[in-house]
Scaffold this active site. Structure first.
Site, PDB file in Angstrom:
ATOM      1  N   CYS A  69       0.794  -1.225   0.000  1.00 45.42           N
ATOM      2  CA  CYS A  69       0.000   0.000   0.000  1.00 45.42           C
ATOM      3  C   CYS A  69       0.828   1.277   0.000  1.00 45.42           C
ATOM      4  CB  CYS A  69      -0.909   0.071   1.218  1.00 45.42           C
ATOM      5  SG  CYS A  69      -2.152  -1.190   1.251  1.00 45.42           S
ATOM      6  N   GLY A  98       1.303   0.077  -5.084  1.00 49.47           N
ATOM      7  CA  GLY A  98       0.085  -0.718  -5.170  1.00 49.47           C
ATOM      8  C   GLY A  98      -0.689  -0.399  -6.434  1.00 49.47           C
ATOM      9  N   ASN A 140      -1.287   1.521   5.464  1.00 52.03           N
ATOM     10  CA  ASN A 140      -0.200   0.768   4.826  1.00 52.03           C
ATOM     11  C   ASN A 140       0.491  -0.051   5.907  1.00 52.03           C
ATOM     12  OD1 ASN A 140       3.140   1.702   3.729  1.00 52.03           O
ATOM     13  ND2 ASN A 140       2.030  -0.184   3.271  1.00 52.03           N
ATOM     14  N   GLY A 141       0.525  -1.358   5.704  1.00 52.86           N
ATOM     15  CA  GLY A 141       1.172  -2.212   6.693  1.00 52.86           C
ATOM     16  C   GLY A 141       0.393  -3.485   6.889  1.00 52.86           C
ATOM     17  N   CYS A 195      11.647  -1.055   7.245  1.00 51.55           N
ATOM     18  CA  CYS A 195      11.852  -2.154   6.283  1.00 51.55           C
ATOM     19  C   CYS A 195      13.032  -1.830   5.378  1.00 51.55           C
ATOM     20  CB  CYS A 195      10.582  -2.324   5.463  1.00 51.55           C
ATOM     21  SG  CYS A 195      10.752  -3.373   4.018  1.00 51.55           S
ATOM     22  N   TYR A 200      14.179  -2.113  -2.902  1.00 44.79           N
ATOM     23  CA  TYR A 200      13.279  -2.320  -4.037  1.00 44.79           C
ATOM     24  C   TYR A 200      11.971  -1.530  -4.003  1.00 44.79           C
ATOM     25  CZ  TYR A 200       9.830  -4.430  -7.082  1.00 44.79           C
ATOM     26  OH  TYR A 200       8.852  -4.613  -8.003  1.00 44.79           O
ATOM     27  N   ASP A 240      20.713  -7.314 -10.357  1.00 42.65           N
ATOM     28  CA  ASP A 240      19.270  -7.238 -10.112  1.00 42.65           C
ATOM     29  C   ASP A 240      19.057  -7.082  -8.607  1.00 42.65           C
ATOM     30  OD1 ASP A 240      16.599  -7.148 -10.589  1.00 42.65           O
ATOM     31  OD2 ASP A 240      16.441  -9.143 -11.469  1.00 42.65           O
ATOM     32  N   CYS A 244      12.872 -10.853   6.701  1.00 40.16           N
ATOM     33  CA  CYS A 244      12.754 -11.720   5.518  1.00 40.16           C
ATOM     34  C   CYS A 244      14.106 -12.315   5.128  1.00 40.16           C
ATOM     35  CB  CYS A 244      12.131 -10.958   4.350  1.00 40.16           C
ATOM     36  SG  CYS A 244      12.975  -9.444   3.907  1.00 40.16           S
TER      37      CYS A 244
END
Lengths: 480, 480, 480, 480
Positions: B11, B39, B114-115, B252, B258, B361, B450
Site C-alpha cells: 500500500c 500498489g 499501509n502495513g 523495512c 526495491y 538485479d 525476511c
C-alpha cells in the site's frame, strides 16, 4: 524526452507469411506491441483465413484495442498484416486506421503504410477526376487506388506493386496482403526502415524494426533495400529490385537519433551504438568540466552514456520517470506546472545536488520542455547545467512521414544558439554538428532535410495537414 | 526486474489538510499517481467537503479509476485521504478498496492504511464476540473497529488513535480523516515510511514517500517518527510521541532496496544512494573481471551503476523495457516464452555481444525470471554472465505489509548458492551480505526479518492470506 | 405512466436452495431480470459454493451489471440470494448495493431486503453506542447487525432471525443465506410480498413476485405469511410462524395498482385482475359518454381495459411508447418538451382524432406528466379528454419501502380535484374512491397509509432520506 | 412478436435543413431514436458545420452510440443526415455504418440509404473494371460511386442525383448532404417510405416515417412521391419528378403490417388503422367461438384489437413483455427454454386460464416462436388456441431492403396450413388472404412479392448476402 512533447514517427508496419495456418494474430499483436513507439494513435491487424480477411482496427494503443477476447476472435491463418499509427488528434478519425482494406475488381487487398507520399495532392486530384471517391484523408488510400489501377492492367499483385512505384514519390515502406500473397516494398530512397526475418517454424516476419522480429522470436534475415519489392508466396521468397531506377539512399537519420528503439538494428547499424556515438561526438565537440552526466529518460540516456564514457565524467541517474503514465492520464494544468508539480519526471536530488551537471537530450522542439527540465534540476540543487543535444537544430519541416513541423514552431528557426540557451536556462548549450551525422551510421546515404533543408524529392505543392479535409476543387466551381 | 515477477509492497497512503477549500482531489490524484508503484490493484480518494465525505474507489490503477470526469465530480475541500493498494487477485474484492469509510456513533471517519496488523486474527475474534460484523477481509476494518471502540470512550479522534495504538501490533502507517481533522500515525517500530510536508499555500501533505510530496509541489518537512501521532486541525499541527513506550526501530530495509522510488528519501537516506551503495558493496565483495555492467530495468539500474562506479567496469544499457505494458496487456504463454518471444524485456545486443557481462538485479524470488533474463543475454551473445543481487537471499515470510511469501516459494530456502547459480545459468552469483545491510542506511534500526528470520514482534498465529475468508469459528460449532 | 415520472418500489429479492450444485447464478439472473421493475438502480447476486460466497454487485440494471462473462465467473452452487434495488441517485453509493455480505463470529451471511425499517434511526443509535460501525447508509446494515447480535446468543441462524424480528419495526421481506441454509421471512404486517415455489429438479425458489418464479420455470407453492420464517436446509423446508404476535395484515395496496407486474399473483389475487377491477370501479363511479378508452402505457392499460369492458366504450390503443428507452437515453430538455417533442410517448392520431377520449392512468404524482399527456392527446385532435385514475389521491408519505414522498410534492395535498383537473387540462377527472380499495383484493387487510394517512406502525422519528448521511450525534459533542 | 425472431427492416434515414445554425445533432438523435425499430445494428449522424462534416457512427443502438458527451461534441449546423441500420451480424462491420461520407472531386458528400439496389452486383462489377475500390460490402457505396460519376459530369449535386437514378434499380429512399444542400429522393417504385415536414422555426425535417417528424416537433408536410427528388437549399424547396419515367407504385405492404411504427402514417394511411383492418379481415374470414382475443406484444396488439372489435369477442391482455430487455441481455439456452423459462414473454394466467383463446400475431417465420407462444398459453390454462396471422404466408425472398429470406427458411414454403397448425400446436390457424391486402391501404400500388413471388423489378443475378465479401472475379483469373 517524453513522447508528448516530441516529434512523432507516423507509423510502424508488420507482415507475416507462414507455410501453415497458425495463431498469426498473436504474432501480429506482439510485433505491433514492440513497434508501439512508432505510433500510439491507432492500430489494426488483418488476418487472412484462406482468402477471407478478418480485421479489427481502432483508435488506441495495442493493449487497449486488442483485448484477449478480441484477439481470440481471429481465426488461424497463414498471412497477416498489421499497423500502428500516429496521426492527427480527434476522436472521429477511425476511417484513417490501418491496415486499409479494399475490394477491387481482382479481389481483396489489405495495405499497411509507413511514410508519406509527397506527390499525394497531385495524385489525388488526378484520381478524383477519373471518378474516385475517398473515405479517408490519408495518403494510404491514394496508394490503394494506384495499386488497384495497376492491378487491373496486369496479371499479379506483385506486378501491380512494381508498376505502381514509379507514380509514387516520397517515403513509403509498405506491406500488401492479397488473398494468397504478402508483398513488402520500400521506396527507392529508402526513407523509412523495413526488414524481415524468419521463425524456426518457417514463418516469415516483416516489420519496420528488428525489435518486432525479436518480439516474436524471429531471426533477422536482412533489411529490404531501397526500391526493392519482396514477394512471399507459395513459390517462396522472390525479390525484384531493378525497376525504379537508382535514387540517392536517404534513410532518415532521426530514426537513429530518436524514433527507433535502441535495441533495433537498422541497415546494419545498432541504434543504441549510433546514440552512444552521438554522445561521444558531443563530448568531443563541447567538453566542459563537470561532476555528472545525466540523460533525459528515456531517449537521452544512450547519448548521455556515450558522453560520459568519452569524457570520463561519471554517468548518473538524474531523473525518475513515472512508468504508469498511460493514455488516460490527466495532465497537469499550466498553473500546476508553474507551481512545481513533478508528475512525469522527478529529479533524483542525491545525484545532482551541489553538482555541475551535463544534461543530455535528443532534441529541442519548442524549448518549453527543455526549459522545464533545466528548472527541475536547478530546484534540485544543480550548480551548473550544461545542455548537450544529440541532434542538430531543426530548421525545416519533414515531408517523409514524421510530424516535424512548420518553421514557425521550430525554436532553432527563430533563435540563435545563445538565445536558446538563455531561454531554457542552461549555462551552456551544444547541438550535434550537422557534418558529424555521417559518423553515426558510417556512410552518407541518409536524409537530413529537417536539419539542412535539402530534400531528396520535390517539395510537395500543398503541405497542409488538412489538405484532404477540404475538397480539392474548393476554390473552383463554387458549388459542392 | 518486472513488477509481475516480484514481491509487492501492499500500500501507499496520502493525506492533505489545507487552511482553505481547494481542488484537493487533484492533489490526491497526483500524489497517488506518484505512489502507484506501492500498489496497482485498487485506489481511492475521499474528499471532505465541510464534513460531508465524497468518495470514489475502485479496482485498477489511478489513471484508470479516475477519469477526468470522475475527478471533476469531487467538490472542493480542505481535507482528503487517499490510498493505493496491492492485494490478492480476483475481480470481486471491491470491498477491500481503501480508504475505508465508516460511520460510528460520533460521526464519520475515513481510514487509509499501509502495513499489516500482526495480531489481526486475535483482535478480530475478540471484536466478533462483541457483535462486530465485517464487510471486508482486510485488517484495516479491524483498525476501524478499534478506533471506533476507543472513540466512544474519549472526547476526540486523536485521543482515540493514541488509545488504540497499544492494541495494534505489527506494521501500520495510517491516515485518519474525521469531519474536521486529519491524523497520521506510524507504528512504534516504524516498519513502513510516512512523511509530511507543506505547499506554498500552507496546505499540509502527508504521504508514504517524499516523491508524492514532490509530485504536488510540497516542501518536505520531516518523517513521522515511529510511534508518533501527528494531528492537523484548526489548532495547527500537534505531535504526540510519548504514549506507546519504546520499541526497536525497524524500518523495512527492502523499502530501500526495491519497494520505494529511487527519488524518494526515507528517514534522511536517499533511496537512490542506498542502492548505489548496495552496488558498491557487491563490487567490493564479489569482484570479477568483466567488460560491462548492466542492470535489470528498472529496479536493478541504480545498483548496477554503483557496481560499475566502484569496480571501474563500464556501465552499459543492457535491456530495453517496453514502456507501453499496462494492465490490459496479454502476457505471452509458457510456450511462447519458451520459443523465445521477448516482449517486455529485450537485450541490447550491441552492448553485450561477445562481452563478459555483470548483471545486477535487486532480488531473486523463484529464480525463473532470473533464469530467463540470463538466457536472453546468452542468446544475445554474452560470453560470461556474472549475476549480482543487491539484497541478501529471502529465507522467511514478511508479516509487515508485503507479500514475501512462505518458505516453499523462496528459492533460497530450498537451494544452495551454487545450485541457484546453476539453475539460472549464471557463471557466478553473489548476494548482498546480510551484515552489510546497515551500510545502506547508516544505522542498525531496520527490519531484516525476511533475510534473517528475526522478527521484531510476535509471529502471527494464523498467517494464511485467506484467514478472514472463512469464519473464524469454522472448526467450532459446526454450524453457520 | 413512465417509470421516470413515478413513485418507485425500492427493492426485489430472490433466494434459491437446491438439493445439488447447479448454475444457480443463472436462475438468479433471470429471476432478478423478471423483478427489474422493482428496482433499476443496482443489483447483485451472491452464490454459495459449499460455504464460500461469490458475489458481484454494481450500480445498473441486471443486463448491464451481469455480462455473460461476469455471469460465467460464478461457480456452481446450491444456494444463492439476489437483489434489485431502487435507491437515491448518485454514482458513489455502491456501498448500498445488496445482497449485503457480512462476516461475523459464527461465519458468513448474505442478506437481501425489500422494505423499510421504521425504527431504523433508534436501532442505529443504539448499535453505534455499543461500538458498531456502518459502511452503508441503508437500513439493511441495521438488520445485519441485529441478526449478528442475536446469532451470537443462539445456536442457529434461523433462531437468530426469529429472535431479531421483535426488534425490527416496519416493512421487511428478507432472504438470508448462511454457509448452509436459506432463510426467508416477512414482517408481521406483511407489507411487501414474498412467495416461494419449486422447480422440477427440486430446487426451491423464493422471490418477491410470482413472475420471477415463472421466469425460472418454478411452480408456485405459496406466499410467505406475515410474520412467518421459512427455513430451507438439508433438513427440508421448515416454517415458524408463532413468534411475533398477531398484527394487522397490511399488504401494500399500491403493489396491486402499480408496483407489481400484472402477470404476478400476490396472496392469491392476480395483479391484472385487480387492475381490471379498478377500471371497472372507475367506470361504475364516473361514467361519461365517450368514443374510446385509452390507457397510458404500460401501467394504465389494464385498468383502461377494465373501464372499457364495464362501460361498453371501445378500448383503443392511444399511445406508442418507445421501447428502446434505456438508462443511457438523453432526456429532452424543458425547452424541447415545451416545443412539442414526443420522444417517449407518441399518441396514435387515428385512435383519438375527433373523439371523446377516456384516458386511464394509475396515479397522479405532481401532475406535470399527466398534463403533458393530456396536451399530447389534445394536439392529436381529441375533442374531449376525461381522465380516470385507478388509485385514490396520494396524501401521505410511505414509510414502508417506497419513495412516496413528502406532502409538499403531492399534488393532491395542495389542490382540490377541480383544481387538478384544470391544471392537467382534463375535461373531467375521477380518482378511485378510497373505500372501494377492498374490492381490488377482496379483503380489508391492506395498507392504505399513502391514501389515508393511517399508519399501521409508529411513524418514524426521523424520516429524512439523508438521515444516515450525517452523524447521528452531530448536534451533540461538537467534535467529530 | 419479438424483434429477435422476426424479419428486419434494414434501415431508417433522416435529414434536416435549417435556415440557421442550431443544435441539429440533437434533432437527429431524437429522430433516429424514433426510427430505432427500423434498425438496431448501427447508427450515425453527420452534421454539416458550414461545409465541414462532423460525424460519429458506430455499432449499437442510438442511446448507446450517442452518449451525452458524444452528442455535445457536435457543433451547431444547418444541415445533417442520420441513419439507423440493421445489417448482418459480426463485430467488425463498422465499415458498413452509415451515413457514408465520401470525398470526391467536387467536394464532400454524406449519404444515408434505406432499401436495396437490385442491380448492385452488375453495377459493382462495372465500377471495379474502371478502377473503383470498395471499403464496405454495402450497396450504399455503389450509390456513392454512381453519384460521384454523375457529379463529375454536371454542375450540381441535385442533377447528379437525378442523372444517377436511371442506373439504380430496386429500392432506395436516400438522403444526400453536400456542403450546401440536402437532397432526398425515392426510387420510382416507391418501395420504402420517405416523408418530410417542417418545424415552427422553419427547419425542414425528412425521415423514413412520420413518427420521427413528431419526435422533433415537426409538422408533417407530405410524403416524397415515387421517383421524386426534393432539394433543400438556400433557394428553398424544389421538387423534380419527371425524370425517370413511370413505374408501378410498389410501397412495401409489410411496412403496414409489421415494420413501421403504428403511430406513423405512410402515404396517407395510418399504420395502426391498417393493422386494425387486418384484424377485422381475419375476424371476418376466420370466425370462431371464443372467450378472449389476445395479441402477441407488441406487433400483434393492433390486429388483435381489430379482430376483437369486429368479432365481439372480448379483447384481453394476454402477455407481459419484459421491457428491460436490451442488447446486452443474455438469452436463455435451448435447454432453459425447453424447461419452461419465461423471460421475455410471460402469459397473464388470469386472462387465459380455462378460456378459448384467439391469438393474433403479425407473421410466422420459421414457426418455432409461434409454437413456443402457443405452448405458453396452453401451460397457462388456455382450453383452445386459435391462431390468426395478420399477413399472408411468406413464400418468396425480398430483394428490396428487408431480410425476408430464402425459401428454405420460410415455413410456408415447406408446409401446408394444416401442417403448420399442427407444428405450432394451434387448434386452428388462419392467415390474412393475399387478395385482401389492398383493403389495408385502399389501393393496389403495393409490393407483395414476399407473399406472391411477383417482383416489380428484375430479380437480382446474385442474391447471396455475402456476394460482396468475396472478389467478384473469383472464379476468374485464379489469382488475387
Amino acid at each position: 524526452m517524453d513522447m508528448n512533447d516530441h516529434f512523432h514517427e507516423e507509423c510502424g508496419i508488420f507482415g507475416a507469411y507462414s507455410p501453415a495456418d497458425y495463431d498469426v494474430a498473436r504474432d501480429a499483436y506482439y510485433a505491433l506491441y514492440a513497434l508501439q513507439h512508432r505510433g500510439q494513435e491507432s492500430c489494426g491487424i488483418v488476418v487472412n483465413e484462406d482468402g477471407i480477411f478478418h480485421s479489427h482496427k481502432d483508435l488506441g494503443q495495442v493493449s487497449m484495442v486488442f483485448s484477449s477476447e478480441e484477439l481470440a476472435r481471429y481465426p488461424k491463418g497463414r498471412i497477416a498484416v498489421g499497423h500502428v499509427r500516429y496521426g492527427t488528434t480527434g476522436a472521429n478519425n477511425r476511417n484513417n486506421c490501418q491496415p486499409m482494406e479494399v475490394n477491387h475488381q481482382k479481389g481483396k487487398m489489405a495495405l499497411a503504410h509507413n511514410g508519406n507520399i509527397s506527390n499525394a495532392f497531385e495524385l489525388r486530384r488526378e484520381l478524383e477526376l477519373s471518378g474516385a471517391i475517398f473515405h479517408s484523408t490519408s495518403d494510404t488510400e491514394i496508394i490503394a487506388y494506384i495499386l488497384t489501377r495497376e492491378r487491373l492492367k496486369c496479371p499479379s499483385i506483385e506486378e501491380a506493386v512494381i508498376n505502381a512505384m514509379p507514380y509514387l514519390e516520397g517515403a513509403y515502406s509498405i506491406a500488401v496482403m492479397s488473398a494468397a500473397k504478402l508483398i513488402i516494398a520500400r521506396d527507392p530512397h529508402g526513407f523509412r526502415p523495413l526488414c524481415f526475418g524468419q521463425k524456426a517454424d518457417g514463418t516469415y516476419i516483416a516489420a519496420s524494426e528488428t525489435c518486432a522480429l525479436e518480439a516474436v522470436g524471429a531471426r533477422y534475415i536482412r533489411d529490404v533495400e531501397p526500391g526493392e519489392v519482396v514477394v512471399f508466396s507459395d513459390g517462396g521468397v522472390q525479390s525484384v529490385r531493378e525497376h525504379c531506377g537508382t535514387k540517392r539512399h536517404s534513410i532518415c537519420i532521426f530514426e537513429y537519433i530518436y524514433f527507433a528503439r535502441p535495441d533495433s538494428v537498422i541497415e546494419g547499424v545498432p541504434v543504441h551504438a549510433a546514440r552512444l556515438k552521438a554522445g561521444e561526438i558531443l563530448a568531443r565537440t563541447y567538453p566542459v568540466i563537470a561532476d555528472v552526466v545525466v540523460g533525459v529518460p528515456d531517449s537521452g540516456l544512450d547519448a548521455a552514456l556515450g558522453y560520459a564514457r568519452y569524457s570520463g565524467v561519471p554517468y548518473g541517474i538524474g531523473f525518475i520517470k513515472n512508468k504508469y503514465i498511460g493514455r488516460t492520464f490527466i495532465s497537469p494544468s499550466q498553473d500546476e506546472r508553474a507551481s512545481g508539480v513533478r508528475i512525469k519526471l522527478n529529479p533524483v536530488r542525491s545525484t545532482v545536488e551541489g553538482k555541475r551537471v551535463i544534461l543530455v537530450d535528443d532534441s529541442i522542439v519548442r524549448g518549453t520542455t527543455s526549459g522545464r527540465i533545466v528548472r527541475l534540476l536547478r530546484e534540485a540543487g544543480a550548480k551548473e547545467i550544461h545542455v548537450r543535444i544529440s541532434s542538430p537544430p531543426f530548421i525545416s519541416p519533414c515531408y517523409y512521414g514524421t510530424d516535424i513541423d512548420t518553421k514557425e514552431n521550430l525554436v532553432a528557426c527563430q533563435h540563435s544558439l545563445t538565445e536558446i540557451a538563455k531561454m531554457i536556462g542552461a549555462d551552456s548549450l551544444g547541438y550535434l554538428p550537422i557534418d558529424s551525422l555521417s559518423e553515426l551510421v558510417g556512410h552518407n546515404g541518409y536524409c537530413h532535410a529537417c536539419f539542412s533543408g535539402q530534400y531528396d524529392t520535390a517539395v510537395p505543392e500543398n503541405t497542409s495537414k488538412e489538405r484532404f479535409e477540404r475538397p480539392l476543387s474548393e476554390s473552383g466551381t463554387g458549388e459542392a
